[in-house]
Design a protein around this motif. Structure first.
Motif, PDB file in Angstrom:
ATOM      1  N   GLN A   1       0.842  -1.200   0.000  1.00  0.00           N
ATOM      2  CA  GLN A   1       0.000   0.000   0.000  1.00  0.00           C
ATOM      3  C   GLN A   1       0.875   1.247   0.000  1.00  0.00           C
TER       4      GLN A   1
ATOM      5  N   PRO B   1      -3.761   6.117   0.590  1.00  0.00           N
ATOM      6  CA  PRO B   1      -5.199   6.211   0.313  1.00  0.00           C
ATOM      7  C   PRO B   1      -5.455   7.420  -0.582  1.00  0.00           C
TER       8      PRO B   1
ATOM      9  N   SER C   1     -10.238   5.334  -3.492  1.00  0.00           N
ATOM     10  CA  SER C   1      -9.430   4.190  -3.893  1.00  0.00           C
ATOM     11  C   SER C   1      -8.136   4.176  -3.094  1.00  0.00           C
ATOM     12  N   THR C   2      -7.347   3.139  -3.330  1.00  0.00           N
ATOM     13  CA  THR C   2      -6.056   2.996  -2.667  1.00  0.00           C
ATOM     14  C   THR C   2      -5.005   2.710  -3.729  1.00  0.00           C
TER      15      THR C   2
ATOM     16  N   ASN D   1     -11.960   1.375  -3.371  1.00  0.00           N
ATOM     17  CA  ASN D   1     -12.097   0.915  -1.990  1.00  0.00           C
ATOM     18  C   ASN D   1     -13.288  -0.019  -1.795  1.00  0.00           C
TER      19      ASN D   1
END
Length: 140
Positions: free
Chosen positions: A20, A23, A27-28, A46
């Motif tokens: 990751q 954020p 969405s990410t 997301n």
């Protein structure tokens, strides 16, 4: 959330493939662990949706704003000659966009990118962290 979807569960299947980065609106942004294409990322919605038409007009705008923001961050961080965008979903049906920086003298220039090359380029944890920081800090 769909129990069989690694974008929803964020389980070890997801962690084996990507990290990751940050954020975004809805969405990410994830950094692909395979960095054959330096700066390659995936932007996953997301909420679990499988098709663009399932998004409301507002969600589509926000999602494509996220795509543009992520692409600009990648472009400013890695200076590719072009970014390729791909939406598949045959195997992983959660809506996500591959953002693949391409370089004139790099892998597959002038062709579609290889989504699953035989040889992969993995980095150290510190190198992935540097990419994450670059993507997060490139814009004010």
């Amino acid at each position: 959330m769909v129990a069989s979807c690694f974008y929803c569960t964020k389980d070890e299947s997801l962690q084996r493939l990507m990290i990751q980065a940050m954020p975004m609106q809805i969405s990410t942004l994830y950094i692909m662990k395979d960095q054959n294409y330096p700066g390659r990322c995936v932007l996953a919605l997301n909420n679990h949706k499988t098709e663009l038409y399932e998004l409301s007009e507002r969600e589509r705008k926000q999602y494509f704003d996220d795509v543009a923001d992520a692409a600009e961050r990648i472009s400013l961080s890695f200076r590719p000659d072009k970014i390729n965008y791909a939406i598949y979903g045959d195997i992983v049906s959660h809506l996500h966009v591959h953002l693949v920086p391409k370089y004139v003298d790099g892998m597959n220039w002038g062709e579609a990118f290889d989504n699953n090359p035989e040889q992969k380029t993995f980095l150290s944890d510190g190198e992935y962290e540097k990419i994450r920081q670059r993507l997060n800090n490139v814009k004010s």
